[in-house]
Design an enzyme around this catalytic site. Structure first.
Site, PDB file in Angstrom:
ATOM      1  N   GLY A  15       0.843  -1.213   0.000  1.00 44.64           N
ATOM      2  CA  GLY A  15       0.000   0.000   0.000  1.00 44.64           C
ATOM      3  C   GLY A  15       0.867   1.249   0.000  1.00 44.64           C
ATOM      4  O   GLY A  15       1.884   1.307   0.692  1.00 44.64           O
ATOM      5  N   ARG A  76       0.833  -5.100  -5.641  1.00 41.80           N
ATOM      6  CA  ARG A  76       1.054  -6.327  -4.866  1.00 41.80           C
ATOM      7  C   ARG A  76       1.185  -7.453  -5.893  1.00 41.80           C
ATOM      8  O   ARG A  76       0.339  -7.583  -6.764  1.00 41.80           O
ATOM      9  CB  ARG A  76      -0.113  -6.563  -3.901  1.00 41.80           C
ATOM     10  CG  ARG A  76      -0.183  -5.485  -2.827  1.00 41.80           C
ATOM     11  CD  ARG A  76      -1.217  -5.792  -1.764  1.00 41.80           C
ATOM     12  NE  ARG A  76      -1.059  -4.882  -0.635  1.00 41.80           N
ATOM     13  CZ  ARG A  76      -1.913  -3.899  -0.331  1.00 41.80           C
ATOM     14  NH1 ARG A  76      -2.987  -3.724  -1.049  1.00 41.80           N
ATOM     15  NH2 ARG A  76      -1.698  -3.118   0.715  1.00 41.80           N
ATOM     16  N   ASP A 107       5.610  -4.993   5.833  1.00 45.51           N
ATOM     17  CA  ASP A 107       6.048  -6.336   6.202  1.00 45.51           C
ATOM     18  C   ASP A 107       6.161  -7.298   5.012  1.00 45.51           C
ATOM     19  O   ASP A 107       7.159  -7.989   4.855  1.00 45.51           O
ATOM     20  CB  ASP A 107       4.991  -6.882   7.171  1.00 45.51           C
ATOM     21  CG  ASP A 107       5.628  -7.510   8.372  1.00 45.51           C
ATOM     22  OD1 ASP A 107       6.600  -6.946   8.876  1.00 45.51           O
ATOM     23  OD2 ASP A 107       5.145  -8.590   8.768  1.00 45.51           O
ATOM     24  N   THR A 129       4.467   2.305   5.660  1.00 42.39           N
ATOM     25  CA  THR A 129       3.075   1.848   5.745  1.00 42.39           C
ATOM     26  C   THR A 129       2.337   2.706   6.766  1.00 42.39           C
ATOM     27  O   THR A 129       2.897   3.032   7.811  1.00 42.39           O
ATOM     28  CB  THR A 129       2.954   0.367   6.156  1.00 42.39           C
ATOM     29  OG1 THR A 129       1.599   0.127   6.605  1.00 42.39           O
ATOM     30  CG2 THR A 129       3.886  -0.028   7.279  1.00 42.39           C
ATOM     31  N   ASP A 131       0.155   1.725   8.597  1.00 44.05           N
ATOM     32  CA  ASP A 131      -0.306   0.875   9.712  1.00 44.05           C
ATOM     33  C   ASP A 131       0.629   0.898  10.924  1.00 44.05           C
ATOM     34  O   ASP A 131       0.219   0.503  12.023  1.00 44.05           O
ATOM     35  CB  ASP A 131      -0.455  -0.576   9.238  1.00 44.05           C
ATOM     36  CG  ASP A 131      -1.409  -0.709   8.058  1.00 44.05           C
ATOM     37  OD1 ASP A 131      -2.259   0.174   7.892  1.00 44.05           O
ATOM     38  OD2 ASP A 131      -1.291  -1.697   7.308  1.00 44.05           O
ATOM     39  N   ASP A 133       2.867  -1.108  11.667  1.00 46.02           N
ATOM     40  CA  ASP A 133       2.823  -2.460  12.251  1.00 46.02           C
ATOM     41  C   ASP A 133       4.119  -3.241  12.037  1.00 46.02           C
ATOM     42  O   ASP A 133       4.113  -4.461  12.038  1.00 46.02           O
ATOM     43  CB  ASP A 133       1.629  -3.230  11.657  1.00 46.02           C
ATOM     44  CG  ASP A 133       1.718  -3.356  10.143  1.00 46.02           C
ATOM     45  OD1 ASP A 133       2.557  -2.668   9.529  1.00 46.02           O
ATOM     46  OD2 ASP A 133       0.945  -4.147   9.572  1.00 46.02           O
ATOM     47  N   ARG A 175      -5.168  -2.551   8.842  1.00 44.08           N
ATOM     48  CA  ARG A 175      -5.139  -3.996   8.550  1.00 44.08           C
ATOM     49  C   ARG A 175      -5.405  -4.782   9.834  1.00 44.08           C
ATOM     50  O   ARG A 175      -6.448  -4.579  10.442  1.00 44.08           O
ATOM     51  CB  ARG A 175      -3.798  -4.387   7.926  1.00 44.08           C
ATOM     52  CG  ARG A 175      -3.863  -5.678   7.143  1.00 44.08           C
ATOM     53  CD  ARG A 175      -2.537  -5.977   6.493  1.00 44.08           C
ATOM     54  NE  ARG A 175      -2.241  -5.073   5.408  1.00 44.08           N
ATOM     55  CZ  ARG A 175      -2.680  -5.234   4.170  1.00 44.08           C
ATOM     56  NH1 ARG A 175      -3.399  -6.272   3.845  1.00 44.08           N
ATOM     57  NH2 ARG A 175      -2.370  -4.369   3.228  1.00 44.08           N
TER      58      ARG A 175
HETATM   59  O1  F6P Z   1      -1.438  -1.551   4.643  1.00 43.96           O
HETATM   60  C1  F6P Z   1      -2.019  -0.337   4.355  1.00 43.96           C
HETATM   61  C2  F6P Z   1      -3.516  -0.482   4.189  1.00 43.96           C
HETATM   62  O2  F6P Z   1      -4.057   0.790   3.875  1.00 43.96           O
HETATM   63  C3  F6P Z   1      -4.254  -1.104   5.357  1.00 43.96           C
HETATM   64  O3  F6P Z   1      -4.474  -0.213   6.400  1.00 43.96           O
HETATM   65  C4  F6P Z   1      -5.512  -1.608   4.677  1.00 43.96           C
HETATM   66  O4  F6P Z   1      -6.062  -2.696   5.377  1.00 43.96           O
HETATM   67  C5  F6P Z   1      -5.014  -2.031   3.330  1.00 43.96           C
HETATM   68  O5  F6P Z   1      -3.793  -1.339   3.097  1.00 43.96           O
HETATM   69  C6  F6P Z   1      -5.965  -1.757   2.203  1.00 43.96           C
HETATM   70  O6  F6P Z   1      -5.448  -2.320   1.046  1.00 43.96           O
HETATM   71  P1  F6P Z   1      -5.960  -1.960  -0.416  1.00 43.96           P
HETATM   72  O7  F6P Z   1      -5.451  -0.604  -0.768  1.00 43.96           O
HETATM   73  O8  F6P Z   1      -5.374  -3.029  -1.264  1.00 43.96           O
HETATM   74  O9  F6P Z   1      -7.449  -1.982  -0.372  1.00 43.96           O
END
Ligand code: F6P
Length: 324
Positions: A15, A76, A107, A129, A131, A133, A175
């Protein structure tokens, strides 16, 4: 002393997060100033496999220090998760004369960096990120901006909740982690902040607290829920039924990922990008750069990925005790 690397690659993966551009800029400018060539790899690991490369010069990172998103795009990749994909990626890097790599991401991106390091490509990870995390660092690029976006949004929600005597349930990203939610809840005085890392009981931790507060004459509330908890829609309904307070759900969503990076992101991203190049120049690979006790440091990638991160217990206690 001669540089251990002559041409490096830089990519963003997973992300996007505000501040990634500031990190790219720091990587490019630090490398160029040491006479190291830089290749931008677009669209993360998938772009690497597809050979989606762009030559970077000093002006290619002009006027991006503030900008959200990532000029290198991100993705991804399922293919890169396979051994075959990783070998293909290593072979492409070698064929292009790229002898070091900087990966800006979370991660999942670091697991890829670990594999490439094992295949002999010196790789450095920079945590990016929203997050926050990643266990090996106190801070990840993007967290501060996302937090400020969440807090500004919740402040706005409070205005309308107050006018209508309502409860606002606000779902915050993260997440499986509750760091963003915890900080946002603490910063906005939410009556309850529900995160996946700590068990909770909706009656005890939300409904009873709201009822107790209502006896003081206050009838508007903010409840912050980390997305990792799930069921925020059902919670909303439950809170309304049990308290009689009209309750609305707001899912903040991807707005938390955008916007200009805060000054804090820019400073840390710049320092981490710089450190990543220093390491590659010294011939060191397989490391993750991070922040520990407010200082930039680096740690072995295997060690970093084996670590577990908990939420800030003090912040959790403070939030519970002083928010009514
Ligand atoms: O890891 C960053 C994040 O924004 C999380 O907080 C969230 O769960 C996820 O990515 C959303 O992913 P996507 O942009 O693929 O919907």
């Amino acid at each position: 002393m001669e540089n251990a690397v002559k041409r490096i690659g830089v990519l963003t993966s997973g992300g996007d997060a505000p501040g990634m551009n500031a990190a790219i800029r720091a990587v490019v400018r630090s490398a160029l100033s040491r006479g190291v060539e830089v290749v931008g790899i677009r669209r993360g690991w998938q772009g690497l496999i597809n050979g989606d490369f762009v030559q970077m010069d000093s002006s290619s990172v002009s006027r991006i220090i503030n900008r959200g998103g990532t000029i290198l795009y991100t993705a991804r990749s399922k293919e890169f998760m396979t051994e075959e994909g990783q070998k293909k990626a290593a072979a492409i890097l070698r064929s292009r004369g790229i002898d070091g790599l900087v990966v800006i991401g979370g991660d999942g991106s670091f697991r890829g960096a670990q594999k490439l390091s094992a295949l002999g490509i010196p790789t450095i990870g920079i945590p990016g990120t929203i997050d926050n995390d990643i266990a090996s660092t106190e801070y990840t690029i993007g967290f501060d901006t996302a937090l400020n976006t969440a807090v500004q949004s919740i402040d706005k929600l409070r205005d309308t909740s107050q006018s209508h005597d309502r409860c606002s349930v606000v779902e915050v990203m993260g997440r499986n982690a509750g760091h963003l939610a915890l900080y946002a809840g603490l910063a906005t005085g939410a009556i309850a902040t529900l995160i996946p890392e700590r068990p909770f009981d909706l009656d005890r931790d939300v409904v009873d607290r709201m009822k107790a507060t209502m006896t003081t004459g206050k009838h508007h509330f903010i409840v912050v829920v980390a997305e990792g908890v799930g069921n925020s829609k059902d919670m909303c309904y439950y809170i309304q039924q049990r308290t009689g307070v009209e309750t609305r759900l707001t899912v903040l969503g991807h707005v938390q990922r955008g916007g200009d990076a805060t000054a804090m992101e820019r400073v840390y991203a710049s320092a981490m990008g710089y450190r990543a190049i220093e390491l590659l120049e010294e011939g060191v690979g397989s490391r993750i750069v991070g922040v520990k006790e407010n200082r930039i440091y680096d740690i072995d990638i295997d060690e970093a990925l084996a670590m577990k991160k908990d939420i800030n217990e003090l912040f959790y206690k403070v939030a519970r005790e002083i928010s009514i």
